[in-house]
Every structure is written in structure tokens, then in C-alpha cells.
Design an enzyme around this catalytic site. Structure first.
Site, PDB file in Angstrom:
ATOM      1  N   LYS A   1     -30.118 -12.969  -2.578  1.00 39.90           N
ATOM      2  CA  LYS A   1     -31.031 -11.479  -2.978  1.00 39.90           C
ATOM      3  C   LYS A   1     -32.044 -11.421  -3.599  1.00 39.90           C
ATOM      4  CE  LYS A   1     -28.016  -8.316  -2.314  1.00 39.90           C
ATOM      5  NZ  LYS A   1     -29.122  -7.225  -1.560  1.00 39.90           N
TER       6      LYS A   1
ATOM      7  N   ASP B   1     -13.578 -23.931 -14.358  1.00 39.37           N
ATOM      8  CA  ASP B   1     -14.937 -23.411 -14.206  1.00 39.37           C
ATOM      9  C   ASP B   1     -15.806 -23.208 -12.909  1.00 39.37           C
ATOM     10  OD1 ASP B   1     -16.479 -21.259 -14.340  1.00 39.37           O
ATOM     11  OD2 ASP B   1     -17.541 -21.886 -16.328  1.00 39.37           O
TER      12      ASP B   1
ATOM     13  N   PRO C   1      -5.684 -16.898 -12.185  1.00 36.43           N
ATOM     14  CA  PRO C   1      -7.409 -18.114 -12.239  1.00 36.43           C
ATOM     15  C   PRO C   1      -8.117 -17.847 -12.368  1.00 36.43           C
ATOM     16  CG  PRO C   1      -7.516 -17.541 -10.138  1.00 36.43           C
ATOM     17  CD  PRO C   1      -5.891 -16.186 -10.445  1.00 36.43           C
TER      18      PRO C   1
ATOM     19  N   ARG D   1     -19.528  -9.337 -18.337  1.00 33.35           N
ATOM     20  CA  ARG D   1     -20.391  -9.274 -17.177  1.00 33.35           C
ATOM     21  C   ARG D   1     -19.418  -7.546 -17.346  1.00 33.35           C
ATOM     22  NH1 ARG D   1     -21.013 -13.115 -15.329  1.00 33.35           N
ATOM     23  NH2 ARG D   1     -20.623 -14.337 -13.902  1.00 33.35           N
TER      24      ARG D   1
ATOM     25  N   ALA E   1     -26.131  -4.078   2.902  1.00 34.63           N
ATOM     26  CA  ALA E   1     -25.315  -5.027   3.912  1.00 34.63           C
ATOM     27  C   ALA E   1     -25.504  -6.388   3.295  1.00 34.63           C
ATOM     28  CB  ALA E   1     -25.788  -4.914   5.557  1.00 34.63           C
TER      29      ALA E   1
ATOM     30  N   THR F   1     -28.728  -7.046  -6.696  1.00 33.98           N
ATOM     31  CA  THR F   1     -27.986  -6.770  -7.502  1.00 33.98           C
ATOM     32  C   THR F   1     -28.531  -7.983  -9.129  1.00 33.98           C
ATOM     33  OG1 THR F   1     -26.289  -9.117  -9.064  1.00 33.98           O
ATOM     34  CG2 THR F   1     -27.611  -9.582  -6.148  1.00 33.98           C
ATOM     35  N   ASP F   2     -28.180  -7.711 -10.184  1.00 32.80           N
ATOM     36  CA  ASP F   2     -28.290  -8.223 -11.348  1.00 32.80           C
ATOM     37  C   ASP F   2     -28.621  -9.580 -11.391  1.00 32.80           C
ATOM     38  OD1 ASP F   2     -25.280  -8.133 -11.201  1.00 32.80           O
ATOM     39  OD2 ASP F   2     -25.257  -7.124 -13.706  1.00 32.80           O
ATOM     40  N   GLU F   3     -28.008  -9.957 -10.725  1.00 27.56           N
ATOM     41  CA  GLU F   3     -27.836 -11.578 -10.289  1.00 27.56           C
ATOM     42  C   GLU F   3     -28.618 -12.465 -10.822  1.00 27.56           C
ATOM     43  OE1 GLU F   3     -24.115 -13.533  -9.287  1.00 27.56           O
ATOM     44  OE2 GLU F   3     -22.447 -11.807  -9.239  1.00 27.56           O
TER      45      GLU F   3
ATOM     46  N   ASN G   1     -19.700  -4.242  -9.395  1.00 28.66           N
ATOM     47  CA  ASN G   1     -19.310  -3.340  -9.304  1.00 28.66           C
ATOM     48  C   ASN G   1     -17.750  -3.134  -9.485  1.00 28.66           C
ATOM     49  OD1 ASN G   1     -21.291  -1.010  -6.860  1.00 28.66           O
ATOM     50  ND2 ASN G   1     -21.003  -2.051  -8.449  1.00 28.66           N
TER      51      ASN G   1
ATOM     52  N   LEU H   1     -12.807 -10.346  -8.474  1.00 29.44           N
ATOM     53  CA  LEU H   1     -11.866 -10.016  -9.493  1.00 29.44           C
ATOM     54  C   LEU H   1     -10.840  -9.859  -9.991  1.00 29.44           C
ATOM     55  CD1 LEU H   1     -11.822 -11.855 -12.449  1.00 29.44           C
ATOM     56  CD2 LEU H   1     -12.951 -10.533 -13.290  1.00 29.44           C
TER      57      LEU H   1
ATOM     58  N   PRO I   1     -18.974 -23.871 -10.557  1.00 29.60           N
ATOM     59  CA  PRO I   1     -20.160 -24.469 -10.496  1.00 29.60           C
ATOM     60  C   PRO I   1     -21.293 -23.351 -10.573  1.00 29.60           C
ATOM     61  CG  PRO I   1     -19.761 -25.405  -9.021  1.00 29.60           C
ATOM     62  CD  PRO I   1     -18.459 -24.010  -8.786  1.00 29.60           C
TER      63      PRO I   1
ATOM     64  N   TYR J   1     -26.182 -16.963  -3.575  1.00 28.14           N
ATOM     65  CA  TYR J   1     -25.553 -15.826  -2.907  1.00 28.14           C
ATOM     66  C   TYR J   1     -26.751 -15.166  -4.175  1.00 28.14           C
ATOM     67  CZ  TYR J   1     -24.645 -10.588  -4.799  1.00 28.14           C
ATOM     68  OH  TYR J   1     -24.846  -9.819  -4.960  1.00 28.14           O
TER      69      TYR J   1
END
Length: 294
Positions: free
Chosen positions: A108, A233, A159, A168, A27, A79-81, A134, A144, A235, A104
Site C-alpha cells: 500500500k 503473535d 484466537p 487499533r 481495490a 491505510t494507516d498501516e 474499518n 478480527l 510475525p 501488505y
């Protein structure tokens, strides 16, 4: 049961009613652009919600018989972020320092730290996974790949942020789920596992492949590539992510079953055949407008 994981009473009722043998925390608020526009829901769900879930799991596990507690697991999906951005080379490993660059990613990363702390402080038997981007069926159309598929079919602009060169690593959702189940069943307690598809692509490459697949499966007079539109782009847009999934491959025997080419084509076909679902989930919530302008 539909409930907010930040609702302590509601979460406690779930544990009491269902007596789970494991918890998988998938979640989360996940869309970076939305976190730029409105960070608060990401703090509420990803940080506070994870804390509430951990507290409920800790109390529940503490009341279990020793054999049941030994078998109990808390799998936290991340996440890998959280690792930030890479240069032209290298990959994220489980030892890569955290350097989140969006609200975000920061939410995480905070949740990951809480989960780790509950293992080291309270002995809650946790496993953390960090996945790459994913794709696949049932993904909300702000992301995307479904966004580009649906816009391409409708003849709307596609866009592309900046120069389209952001990279990615793409992972089919079914391969991700297989990795999660392996990590839950056989992963080492207190361990982290990176799960990545080994499919690095620029955003521009992704859009071109989607256009070609839509042209093949839903022909039109002109190629959908003509709809590509370069826009300012996002930010703080991270330039490149890449996952080293060696640990989960070596220790747990995981490997992706989908090639990116076949997985993307199947995904395009799914969205073309499920336009009713797409319209239903967007209704009154989202019209594929640009988000994340700050």
C-alpha cells in the site's frame, strides 16, 4: 463490471465504455495475515494494479476537454498501516514518515508513492486518503471483528494474538465512505487526508465487547468470554496505530456519526442476522483457520 485492475485491457475498456468523471481506487488485497503467507497477490493487485489504473486514468484524462479534465479526480484509498507502529503516545498525521512493517503495508505504501508521483510528474488530479481499521456489515470473516462474532456464536475458540494488547483505531465503514465522498468532492488536489474514528481499543477490549454483545443478542449457557484463547503473535505485529483526523475535520467538515459502542452492537446484530451471507462468501475459500504464521 468484474475485472482485475492489473488487467490493462480490461481497465481500458471500462474507461472507454463508461467515460468516468472520477475514479475511486478501493481495490486491494488487505489482510495482513494473508500477505505474510503469500505476498505475491498483494504486489500484483496493490502495486501493479494501481499502476495500471493510474496509466489508464492518465491517458483518459489527457483526452478530455479542458473543463472535463479540470473536474476529473483520482481518489486513492489507503491505510494507516503505511506509517508503521506507534509507541504508547502520539498519532499518525499526514506528515508522518512511511515505515511499513508487513508485505501488505509495504504494497500500500508503494501504491501511495505511485499515486503521488503521478500528480507531481503528470499532473493527474489525485487525492489520497489513509484510514484506520474499518468495521461494519459485509466485511469478510477473516477480519478480527466478524471472525470473533461468528466464532463466538458457534462456540469456537476466539484466537487473540500475543497478549491482546495491540491497539487499533476503529472506524465504521459508513463514516469512512462519507469521508471518501467528501475528499472526492472537495478535497485539495495532491493532498492526503487521514480518516480515523478516534476509537483506540486493544484487541482484548474488542473481543470482550463482542462477547458481551453476542451474549446479549444470542444468549447461551455460558459467557462467550470463556472462549478466549491466546495464541502466538503474528510475525512483525505492529503494536499501536492511532489517527489524527484533524485535517479532514477542519478542511472538509467531516466527523464520524457512529459511536463505537452503537456501531459495534449494530455490527454484531448484522452478522447474527446474515449468517447465510457469511456462509456463502466463505464457502470453499476460508474456514476461519489461522493465517499468517509465516
Amino acid at each position: 463490471m468484474r475485472a482485475d485492475i492489473a488487467d490493462a485491457d480490461g481497465v481500458a475498456r471500462v474507461f472507454a465504455d463508461h467515460q468516468p468523471g472520477a475514479v475511486l481506487n478501493l481495490a486491494a488485497e488487505t489482510h495482513v495475515d494473508r500477505s505474510i503467507d503469500t505476498p505475491r497477490p498483494f504486489v500484483d493487485t496493490n502495486i501493479v494494479g494501481t499502476f495500471v489504473l493510474l496509466e489508464a486514468a492518465r491517458r483518459f484524462a489527457g483526452r478530455l476537454a479542458p473543463s472535463e479534465r479540470e473536474a476529473f479526480r483520482f481518489l486513492h484509498v489507503s491505510t494507516d498501516e503505511v506509517y508503521g507502529t506507534l509507541g504508547a503516545s502520539g498519532q499518525f498525521t499526514e506528515e508522518t514518515p512511511y515505515a511499513p512493517n508487513s508485505p501488505y503495508a509495504a504494497s500500500k505504501a508503494s501504491a501511495d508513492h505511485l499515486v503521488r508521483a503521478y500528480w507531481h510528474t503528470y499532473g493527474l488530479p489525485v487525492v489520497i486518503t489513509n484510514c484506520s481499521n474499518n468495521y461494519g456489515p459485509y466485511q469478510f470473516p477473516e477480519k478480527l471483528i466478524p471472525l470473533m462474532i461468528l466464532n463466538a456464536v458457534d462456540g469456537r475458540p476466539l484466537p487473540i494474538y500475543g497478549d491482546g494488547g495491540n491497539v487499533r483505531d476503529w472506524l465504521h465503514v459508513e463514516d469512512h465512505c462519507a469521508g471518501l465522498l467528501l475528499a472526492l468532492a472537495t478535497g485539495r488536489i495532491g493532498e492526503k487526508y487521514n480518516i480515523g474514528g478516534g476509537n483506540e481499543r486493544t484487541n482484548l477490549e474488542i473481543v470482550d465487547r463482542i462477547c458481551d454483545a453476542v451474549d446479549e443478542l444470542h444468549p447461551a449457557r455460558a459467557s462467550r468470554r470463556a472462549l478466549k484463547t491466546f495464541v502466538p503473535d503474528r510475525p512483525g505485529h505492529d503494536r499501536r496505530y492511532a489517527i489524527d483526523a484533524g485535517r479532514i475535520r477542519r478542511e472538509l467538515g467531516w466527523a464520524p456519526r457512529h459511536t463505537f459502542e452503537s456501531g459495534l452492537r449494530e455490527t454484531v446484530r448484522w452478522y447474527l442476522e446474515h449468517r447465510d451471507w457469511c456462509e456463502q462468501v466463505q464457502a470453499g475459500r476460508y474456514d476461519r483457520q489461522r493465517l499468517g504464521l509465516g
